[in-house]
Design an enzyme around this catalytic site. Structure first.
Site, PDB file in Angstrom:
ATOM      1  N   VAL A  14       0.834  -1.209   0.000  1.00  0.00           N
ATOM      2  CA  VAL A  14       0.000   0.000   0.000  1.00  0.00           C
ATOM      3  C   VAL A  14       0.869   1.260   0.000  1.00  0.00           C
ATOM      4  O   VAL A  14       0.593   2.220  -0.727  1.00  0.00           O
ATOM      5  CB  VAL A  14      -0.976  -0.005   1.202  1.00  0.00           C
ATOM      6  N   GLU A 129     -10.243   6.061   6.047  1.00  0.00           N
ATOM      7  CA  GLU A 129     -11.091   5.572   4.952  1.00  0.00           C
ATOM      8  C   GLU A 129     -10.590   4.237   4.393  1.00  0.00           C
ATOM      9  O   GLU A 129     -11.374   3.341   4.073  1.00  0.00           O
ATOM     10  CB  GLU A 129     -11.135   6.618   3.828  1.00  0.00           C
ATOM     11  N   VAL A 132     -11.490   0.239   5.529  1.00  0.00           N
ATOM     12  CA  VAL A 132     -12.643  -0.603   5.159  1.00  0.00           C
ATOM     13  C   VAL A 132     -12.925  -0.496   3.664  1.00  0.00           C
ATOM     14  O   VAL A 132     -13.048   0.610   3.131  1.00  0.00           O
ATOM     15  CB  VAL A 132     -13.918  -0.179   5.924  1.00  0.00           C
ATOM     16  N   GLY A 134     -11.179  -1.150   0.953  1.00  0.00           N
ATOM     17  CA  GLY A 134     -10.145  -0.746  -0.016  1.00  0.00           C
ATOM     18  C   GLY A 134     -10.486   0.600  -0.635  1.00  0.00           C
ATOM     19  O   GLY A 134     -10.560   1.620   0.041  1.00  0.00           O
ATOM     20  N   GLY A 187      -1.163  -9.968  -3.633  1.00  0.00           N
ATOM     21  CA  GLY A 187      -1.001  -8.883  -2.651  1.00  0.00           C
ATOM     22  C   GLY A 187      -2.287  -8.508  -1.930  1.00  0.00           C
ATOM     23  O   GLY A 187      -2.380  -7.440  -1.341  1.00  0.00           O
ATOM     24  N   GLU A 190      -3.664 -10.527   4.115  1.00  0.00           N
ATOM     25  CA  GLU A 190      -2.953  -9.928   5.243  1.00  0.00           C
ATOM     26  C   GLU A 190      -1.614 -10.624   5.437  1.00  0.00           C
ATOM     27  O   GLU A 190      -1.420 -11.760   4.975  1.00  0.00           O
ATOM     28  CB  GLU A 190      -3.777 -10.098   6.525  1.00  0.00           C
ATOM     29  N   ASP A 201     -10.341 -10.216   9.879  1.00  0.00           N
ATOM     30  CA  ASP A 201     -10.207  -8.958   9.131  1.00  0.00           C
ATOM     31  C   ASP A 201     -11.593  -8.361   8.835  1.00  0.00           C
ATOM     32  O   ASP A 201     -11.817  -7.160   9.020  1.00  0.00           O
ATOM     33  CB  ASP A 201      -9.439  -9.237   7.825  1.00  0.00           C
ATOM     34  N   LYS A 205     -13.322  -4.731  10.206  1.00  0.00           N
ATOM     35  CA  LYS A 205     -13.965  -3.727   9.349  1.00  0.00           C
ATOM     36  C   LYS A 205     -15.426  -3.528   9.743  1.00  0.00           C
ATOM     37  O   LYS A 205     -15.935  -2.407   9.758  1.00  0.00           O
ATOM     38  CB  LYS A 205     -13.851  -4.164   7.886  1.00  0.00           C
ATOM     39  N   GLY A 302      -5.590  -4.288  -2.608  1.00  0.00           N
ATOM     40  CA  GLY A 302      -4.637  -4.021  -3.694  1.00  0.00           C
ATOM     41  C   GLY A 302      -4.001  -2.656  -3.511  1.00  0.00           C
ATOM     42  O   GLY A 302      -4.557  -1.777  -2.840  1.00  0.00           O
TER      43      GLY A 302
HETATM   44  N1  HSE Z   1      -6.603  -8.604   3.382  1.00  0.00           N
HETATM   45  C1  HSE Z   1      -7.586  -7.619   3.098  1.00  0.00           C
HETATM   46  C2  HSE Z   1      -8.614  -8.223   2.167  1.00  0.00           C
HETATM   47  C3  HSE Z   1      -6.921  -6.438   2.441  1.00  0.00           C
HETATM   48  O1  HSE Z   1      -8.379  -9.303   1.625  1.00  0.00           O
HETATM   49  O2  HSE Z   1      -9.675  -7.658   2.004  1.00  0.00           O
HETATM   50  C4  HSE Z   1      -7.756  -5.209   2.429  1.00  0.00           C
HETATM   51  O3  HSE Z   1      -8.122  -4.789   3.698  1.00  0.00           O
END
Ligand code: HSE
Length: 436
Positions: A14, A129, A132, A134, A187, A190, A201, A205, A302
């Site tokens: 990122v 921002e 949550v 992306g 990519g 996590e 994850d 969120k 991404g």
């Molecule tokens: N690992 C997270 C996903 C990345 O796959 O959504 C974005 O937060």
């Protein structure tokens, strides 16, 4: 006016995306923000890797103090992920009077209440921002765009990795492990992919979304969490035959008894828009009393999609540099003294319809035993199917759809069915959301 000086903590997937977008779109960004911006220092974990980028070597360091203790840096962008040292760095930046932009969902979900309190004391902004969805501007949408509504419910595909794996399993018959490896290579996953596949994850969120939707503090510990690790391709196939798709959702819903907060796999009728959100894409459905149903869709992970959200936050912060702190948009959408501690519903009290699958010996009376247990518990069956044994196997799959009922009753039914002599292996349960 002089350029706003930025310091970056973290130069991974990122971080690289943020530098690229800030550089490539500098002209547009500056026209929007009203100020030029300059990245003066990047703190990287691995200098060798960082030097392979085109970034000037003298601006790279492993020493976070070069950002945290530089009084000329006004905005710190935290893109390291994880709790420590990110938490200490963010708090140090706030104490030093710097604004913070972060993509760190775990940090906000677990420590956001303290971080926001510290930021209020120092009169600085903490923007998140990118934590949550992306690239989907869902925080801004709920916090500002839908601010006139009483939010009734939200449900989101908010983990791109899980969605990618489920899509690969359904469309290409991929094995779970292979699909996960691909998502990691792209990519999306996590650093610790168990966060993706065990639903953690998504729960981070969801905690953030629920707070800004309902005006409650961040309560990660009250979220019911299940992942996709135990899903078998048979369930994905049977769900499809019954007209459903399996998705991993974070759901927050207001009910008369309290707020539901849960992240787990769900069967959704295949015709619903949200059931057709595939691959790494994310989508969040928000239901407000005034607006009705809205669906926000876009890439959930991404480098550049996430950078899109980070850079938008940087622009927001730069725009507010001269604003009275009391007049800024509150971190959790509601004024801090107006957050409510409203009851969160225990999972046992949540009511849903369910899909159940039991592997049974193919002998007389099995179906009768199962339906008797359900009848005794007052559980009504919507559909029941038995799949013939594969090859010479003496076992069959019994698949049930049951009507909406309290989770506690389903738990009892599962326990009793699993205890039958004729049942082999665990009972699979997937909750159903019709979204009608
Ligand atoms: N690992 C997270 C996903 C990345 O796959 O959504 C974005 O937060």
């Amino acid at each position: 006016m002089s350029a706003v000086r930025l310091g970056l903590l973290g130069f991974g997937v990122v971080g690289g995306g943020v530098v690229r977008v800030l550089t490539r779109n500098a002209h547009e960004i500056n026209r929007r923000a009203g100020r030029d911006m300059e990245i003066v220092c990047i703190v990287a974990r691995d200098l060798k890797k960082a030097r392979a980028s085109e970034w000037p070597t003298e601006k790279l360091t492993t020493d976070a103090d070069r950002v945290l203790k530089d009084p000329s840096i006004e905005v710190v962008v935290e893109l390291m992920g994880g709790i420590e040292p990110a938490r200490s760095y963010v708090l140090a930046a706030i104490e030093a009077g710097k604004h913070v932009v972060t993509a760190n969902k775990a940090l906000i979900a677990l420590h956001g209440n303290d971080i926001f309190a510290a930021a209020r004391r120092r009169g600085v902004v903490v923007a998140f921002e990118a934590a949550v969805g992306g690239g989907i501007p869902i925080i801004k949408a709920i916090r500002e765009g839908l601010a006139g509504n009483r939010i009734r419910a939200l449900a989101g595909i908010i983990n791109g990795t899980s969605n990618y794996i489920l899509t690969q399993m359904r469309e290409n018959g991929a094995e779970f492990a292979d699909a996960l490896r691909e998502a990691q290579a792209l990519g999306y996953a996590e650093a610790d992919p168990t966060f993706d596949i065990d639903g953690i994850d998504a729960a981070h969120k969801l905690t953030i979304l629920a707070a800004i939707a309902f005006g409650i503090p961040l309560r990660f510990e009250s979220c019911h969490v299940e992942g996709i690790r135990n899903l078998e391709s048979a369930d994905i196939r049977y769900a499809q035959e019954l007209g459903f798709r399996v998705k991993h959702l974070g759901i927050a819903r207001r009910t008369a008894a309290g707020i539901e907060l849960r992240a787990h796999p769900v069967l959704i009728p295949h015709k619903r828009l949200i059931a057709n959100v595939d691959g790494v894409m994310n989508a969040v459905l928000v239901e407000g009393d005034a607006v009705g149903s809205t669906l926000f869709y876009g890439p959930g992970a991404g480098a550049e999609p996430t950078a899109s959200a980070v850079v938008a936050d940087i622009i927001d912060v730069v725009r507010t540099l001269t604003t009275d702190p009391q007049l800024r948009v509150p971190h959790l959408a509601f004024q801090p003294d107006a957050l409510s501690e409203g009851p969160l519903l225990a999972m046992a009290e949540v009511e849903t319809a369910c899909y159940l699958r039991a592997e049974a010996l193919d002998r007389p009376g099995v179906l009768a035993d199962i339906t008797r247990i359900l009848a005794d518990l007052g559980i009504s069956i919507e559909a029941i199917q038995q799949r013939p044994p594969v090859g010479s196997s003496a076992r069959v799959d019994v698949i049930l759809l049951i009507h909406k009922i309290r989770e506690a009753q389903v738990n009892q039914a599962i326990e009793r069915i699993a205890a039958l002599d004729s049942i082999v292996g665990p009972i699979r349960r997937l909750r159903v959301e019709m979204f009608d």
